[in-house]
Structures are given as structure tokens and as C-alpha cells.
Scaffold this active site. Structure first.
Site, mmCIF file in Angstrom:
data_model
loop_
_atom_site.group_PDB
_atom_site.id
_atom_site.type_symbol
_atom_site.label_atom_id
_atom_site.label_comp_id
_atom_site.label_asym_id
_atom_site.label_seq_id
_atom_site.Cartn_x
_atom_site.Cartn_y
_atom_site.Cartn_z
ATOM 1 N N GLY A 73 0.849 -1.184 0.000
ATOM 2 C CA GLY A 73 0.000 0.000 0.000
ATOM 3 C C GLY A 73 0.882 1.230 0.000
ATOM 4 N N CYS A 100 5.333 -6.134 1.436
ATOM 5 C CA CYS A 100 5.645 -4.708 1.380
ATOM 6 C C CYS A 100 5.003 -3.968 2.572
ATOM 7 C CB CYS A 100 5.230 -4.138 0.022
ATOM 8 S SG CYS A 100 5.936 -2.515 -0.301
ATOM 9 N N TYR A 101 4.031 -3.102 2.336
ATOM 10 C CA TYR A 101 3.389 -2.408 3.467
ATOM 11 C C TYR A 101 2.835 -3.419 4.469
ATOM 12 C CZ TYR A 101 0.240 0.719 6.028
ATOM 13 O OH TYR A 101 -0.399 1.424 7.010
ATOM 14 N N HIS A 187 7.855 -7.803 -4.039
ATOM 15 C CA HIS A 187 6.547 -8.211 -4.581
ATOM 16 C C HIS A 187 6.647 -9.556 -5.306
ATOM 17 C CE1 HIS A 187 4.297 -4.562 -3.657
ATOM 18 N NE2 HIS A 187 5.490 -3.980 -3.726
ATOM 19 N N GLU A 189 4.283 -11.161 -6.563
ATOM 20 C CA GLU A 189 3.209 -11.307 -7.551
ATOM 21 C C GLU A 189 3.583 -10.782 -8.935
ATOM 22 O OE1 GLU A 189 3.341 -9.359 -4.959
ATOM 23 O OE2 GLU A 189 2.390 -7.410 -5.273
ATOM 24 N N ASP A 245 -17.958 -12.345 -22.190
ATOM 25 C CA ASP A 245 -18.598 -12.336 -20.869
ATOM 26 C C ASP A 245 -20.057 -12.783 -20.939
ATOM 27 O OD1 ASP A 245 -16.182 -11.265 -20.218
ATOM 28 O OD2 ASP A 245 -16.915 -9.221 -19.984
ATOM 29 N N LYS A 385 -11.023 -11.815 -15.968
ATOM 30 C CA LYS A 385 -11.270 -12.075 -17.386
ATOM 31 C C LYS A 385 -10.627 -13.382 -17.881
ATOM 32 C CE LYS A 385 -12.818 -10.057 -21.246
ATOM 33 N NZ LYS A 385 -14.063 -9.283 -21.338
#
Ligand code: XMP
Length: 530
Positions: A73, A100-101, A187, A189, A245, A385
Site C-alpha cells: 500500500g 511490502c506495506y 513483490h 506477484e 462475458d 477475465k
């Protein structure tokens, strides 16, 4: 176009999946990559959902996930009003990973030392693992990672092992295995942390004990059960646009309640070549879904007569769409439920957690009026998605529909620029677009492009064809790469491909005597021309 839709949400549509041992929740402290964390967790076959930072320990206890991830964050733990950590979260006996944060919050709350570093650490950094502990066991002593922070953990709380450091971060990873609390400053990710997915997997599978079986097949099973519980014996209606979708949402509902579903496909005559026929053939003929296909081309073209202003075109098309849809819905007396292809990214963007009342109208269906009171069925509400595409493939949706590039609701009308969308112009644009798509597919580039299409400006240029002077149409080729349509870059299509496209257009379409390429990125341009 109205953006609201009168509806009530059934709780059955918004609850957590049953297999809690396979669920890890992400507490979102406003980090840029929070959504990405949830996606990466799901890629490990573990269901994951984002919760806002004010979530209570009671709520987490009720959900009983196998693990918790505290995201990054923008705040400093010392800033007034910075999001705080509910200490009770750490007493639930649920393993926690702070990123991180999230790591800084853990350090700060448990008595470690967090300080502002002399220089921030942004981008690639070299990580040195001094003591791998449980989290980093088996990984190289030296590795690259991705950092984005200014505050840094200087000392881990008592009882923690300090695992790794980087140039700026003396404590870039720590853990207290006994309490199940782990922290990493970098990170995992993002793709720039090569061992990131392994570290996440270690946390999810080894530490949290997740089973990792969440997949497109399990989503189908889960959603089918949920739709059945919500809809019961009721009748359901679904506006089919041909986009992935609405197609996947319709197929899921059909799998769940069969012929209780009726799809309505409004062909406004502004689709690409053969697109309407493909939708009808797929749904009515292959999947045997009850389908009302409305040929409304004449109505839409009549509305668009003499209109060249882009916003007026959009409004007229939206309003006409609602009118046609309403007329068809009125014929299906007794339909109580309406399917919407809302995605998880829409839910997060509109600030809605599962169960919240925020409703985003389906882009391609346009805003439906308030007095069309249906209860919403939103089977894609928890999916990203790429997961929707995986579910589509699992349900047997043809590849062409699963991977269809985004297409605007007002269709080709907003690609005839500076002039009226007449039948003649639409047909010319459709033919040019078909050549472009054909060549791009043959070159194997269709999936790499966010969108590729043609634009027909209302200008003519002079040419010479077969020794004769011509005064013909110009076709613009627009092809872009993008992740989310917020920004885009023009695609560097190979020259040979461009030549092939241009010569086919000028050879096969007698009205065209010039083909040009749009090399504008977004910003400053937009993807569409109007
Ligand atoms: P722009 O042109 O703003 O487009 O860069 C961003 C994305 O939105 C699509 N788009 C639309 N979609 N109705 C839609 O359903 C519209 O009126 C509309 N205008 C743009 C565009 O194709 C791109 O994917």
C-alpha cells in the site's frame, strides 16, 4: 445512457465457496498490485478474494480461510490515518503473509523497527538470502526481486528470524514459523520477481495447507449449484452480445437451469462480418439454448440516418437497444431473473465487496431502465477475465468466441468517422475489417493484440487504378496492444503483413484506393476514433 438497473441481489449469489481449506484472502491496503496477488493465488489453484483494509477479525474468523495475505500500500505506517492492522487477526491461528506495506505493518505492530530509508527502492533489486527459513527454503542464495517502497524494516520483531536483505532493506524477509507469520518486502506477484510464484506457492501449499484444486472445472460446478439455488424454478433472461462475458454467463446459466433460460440477441446491423450468424449458430444450433434473435438492422439504420456526431450515435444506439430489448423481454412473460456478465474487476473497481449493492450495467447491453425490475444473476462476479475465458473453454465455447477481442456496444457505427453510418458504408467497413482479421489471424497475431480493427473516415482521396483516375475511400488500420484499455500502444505489425492487408483491401474492395496505418498510442489518442 442510464447506468443503473433496478435489481435486488440474492445472498446466494455472493457467498464464499464451500471449500475453505482452499481459500486465501487478501487484505487490500491500497497497493498497486493487490488484484494481481489474488490472481496469482488463484493461479496456484487456490480461491482468493480481496477484502478492504477495514475488515474485522470477526469477519475473517467467520470466513475461516486457510491463510491471509496483507497487501502492499502507498502509506507509511507512521502517517496519520494510515491503515492499521487489527492485532486480533494475528490471534486467529491463521497463517499470515505480509507483502511490502503488509510486512511493515506486521513489523510495526509486533515490536520490530520500521524506518524511512535514505533512498527508496524502486524496481529490480538483488536479494541475498542469509537464512532461508521455511519460506525461502530451496531457493537460490542470490536472486532478483521487485521492490517498490521507501519505508523499510530495520529490525524484525522479537522471536522472528531475519531471512534476507537487499541493498536498501536490511530485513527484506522474515518469519516466525511457530506463529505462522511471514513477511517479504518485495513483490512476489509481479513477473520481475522470478521466484515469486514459488514463494507464494510455498506459503499457500506448505504453510497454509491448501489443496490447490480450484480450477475452471470447479468454478463451473460451484456456479451451477449456486445459480440453481438462486433461480429455483424461475425463468431467466440474458442479453447476448457475442462478447465473451455474456456468452460464458449464458452458458453457465444454461448448464444450471436449461430451458428456463432464454437468450435475447439483438442484431443491430453494426456487427462485424458473419458475427451475428456465428452467435446464433453457436447458441441455438450447437448448445440448443432457447434464443430469440432479433434482426433490428433496419430500425437502427433508420435511427442513425443523417447522424454524424459520435455521442449522438452512441445515445441513439443505446436507447434503441433498450427499446428492442424491452419489447422482447415483455414477450417473455414471467421472466424474473436477468443474467449480467459483471466481472470481479468491475466489482473491485466499483468498491463493492461480494454482497455489496453496487451494480455496473453491462457495457454491451447498455443501461437498462429502472422499471425493468429483475433480480440479477451474476455468475462471473467472482472471476477475472482470464478465468472467464478458461470457464468458456471448459464449457465448450468455440475458440473464436472465447478469445474475441473487445468490441464496442455501438459497433461499427462509431468506426465510420465524421459521417453517417449508412448500410453501404457499413458493408464496406465490414469487408475491410474481415480482410484485416483474416490476415491477422493467419499471421498468428490475433491473441497478442488487444484490439485490431478498421476505421472508415468520411473522406475520399485520389488514386490511379488500372490507368484510371479514381476517387475512392480510405481505410485506416488500427491495431493496439494493451492490458486494460486504459493505456495502449500501437502494435508494430510486420511490414509484410501490412503490405498483404493493404493489397488485398485495394484489390478486393473496388471502392477503396488508399490504406493507412494509425500509429497513435493512448494517451494521447483513444483506441476508437470517436
Ligand atoms: P477508447 O476509445 O476510449 O476505448 O480508448 C476504450 C475501450 O472501450 C471500448 N469502447 C466502447 N465500448 N461502448 C462500448 O461498449 C462504447 O461506446 C465504447 N467506446 C469505446 C473500446 O473499443 C476500447 O476497448
Amino acid at each position: 445512457m442510464s447506468d443503473t438497473l433496478a435489481a435486488t441481489r440474492s445472498p446466494a449469489n455472493a457467498s464464499a465457496p464451500a471449500a475453505r481449506t482452499n481459500e486465501v484472502l487478501v487484505v487490500d491496503f491500497g497497493g498497486q498490485y493487490s488484484q494481481l496477488i489474488a490472481r496469482r493465488v488463484r493461479e496456484c489453484g487456490v480461491f482468493s478474494e480481496l477484502l478492504t483494509a477495514d475488515v474485522s477479525a470477526e469477519e475473517i474468523a467467520r470466513r475461516a480461510p486457510a491463510g491471509l495475505i496483507l497487501s502492499g500500500g502507498p502509506a507509511s505506517v507512521y502517517a496519520p490515518g494510515a491503515p492499521e492492522l487489527d492485532r486480533a487477526l494475528l490471534d486467529l491461528g491463521i497463517p499470515v503473509l505480509g507483502i511490502c506495506y503488509g510486512m511493515q505493518l506486521l513489523a510495526h505492530s509486533l515490536g520490530g523497527l520500521v524506518e524511512r530509508a535514505e533512498v527508496g527502492e524502486f524496481g529490480r533489486a538483488d536479494l541475498i538470502v542469509h537464512d532461508p527459513g521455511r519460506l525461502l527454503a530451496g531457493l537460490p542464495r542470490e536472486q532478483t526481486c521487485w521492490m517498490s517502497h521507501r519505508d523499510t524494516v530495520k529490525r524484525a520483531p522479537a522471536g522472528f528470524r531475519e531471512l534476507a536483505s537487499s541493498g536498501v532493506s536490511p530485513v527484506a524477509a522474515f518469519e516466525d514459523e511457530a506463529r505462522g507469520i511471514y513477511g517479504i518486502q518485495f513483490h512476489p506477484e509481479v513477473v520481475h520477481t522470478p521466484y515469486g510464484q514459488q514463494i507464494l506457492t510455498r506459503f499457500l501449499i506448505d504453510v497454509c495447507g491448501c489443496e490447490g484444486g480450484w480450477s475452471a472445472a470447479s468454478i463451473v460446478e460451484e456456479q451451477v449449484a449456486r445459480i440453481r439455488a438462486q433461480v429455483g424454478e424461475g425463468s431467466v433472461i440474458c442479453g447476448l452480445s457475442g462478447g465473451v462475458d455474456s456468452c460464458v454467463a449464458a452458458l453457465l446459466v444454461h448448464r444450471a437451469v436449461g430451458d428456463q433460460l432464454t437468450c435475447v440477441f439483438v442484431d443491430h446491423g453494426l456487427m462485424r462480418k458473419d458475427e451475428g450468424e456465428q452467435v446464433v449458430a453457436t447458441f441455438r444450433d450447437s448448445f440448443k439454448v432457447p434464443l430469440v434473435a432479433v434482426d433490428a438492422e433496419a430500425r437502427f439504420l433508420a435511427r442513425l440516418r443523417g447522424v454524424s456526431d459520435p455521442e449522438t450515435k452512441r445515445k441513439l444506439i443505446g436507447a434503441e437497444f433498450i427499446r428492442v430489448f424491452e419489447e422482447e423481454a415483455a414477450k417473455l412473460s414471467g421472466a424474473r431473473f436477468l443474467v449480467q456478465g459483471t466481472l470481479y474487476s468491475d466489482v473491485i473497481e466499483s468498491g463493492g465487496r461480494s454482497g455489496s449493492a453496487t451494480i455496473k450495467s453491462h457495457h454491451n447491453v447498455g443501461g437498462l431502465p429502472d422499471d425493468l425490475a429483475f433480480e440479477l444473476v451474476e455468475p462471473l462476479r467472482m472471476l477475472f477475465k482470464d478465468e472467464v475465458r478458461a470457464v468458456g473453454a471448459e464449457l465448450g465455447l468455440p475458440e473464436r468466441l472465447v478469445w474475441r477481442q473487445p468490441f464496442p456496444g455501438p459497433g461499427l457505427a462509431i468506426r465510420i468517422v465524421g459521417g453517417e453510418a449508412t448500410k453501404e458504408r457499413l458493408d464496406l467497413l465490414r469487408d475491410a475489417d474481415a480482410i484485416l482479421q483474416d490476415e491477422i489471424r493467419k499471421a498468428g497475431l490475433y491473441h497478442e493484440l488487444w484490439q485490431s480493427f478498421c476505421v472508415l473516415p468520411d473522406v475520399r482521396t485520389v488514386g490511379v487504378q488500372g490507368d484510371q483516375r479514381t476517387y475512392g475511400h480510405v481505410i485506416v488500420i488500427r491495431a493496439v496492444t494493451s492490458d486494460d484499455a486504459m493505456t495502449a500502444d500501437w502494435a508494430r505489425l510486420p511490414y509484410d503483413l501490412l503490405e498483404q492487408i493493404a493489397s488485398r483491401m485495394m484489390g478486393e474492395l473496388s471502392a477503396v484506393n488508399r490504406v493507412v496505418l494509425d500509429i497513435t498510442s493512448k494517451p494521447p489518442g483513444t483506441i476508437e476514433w470517436e
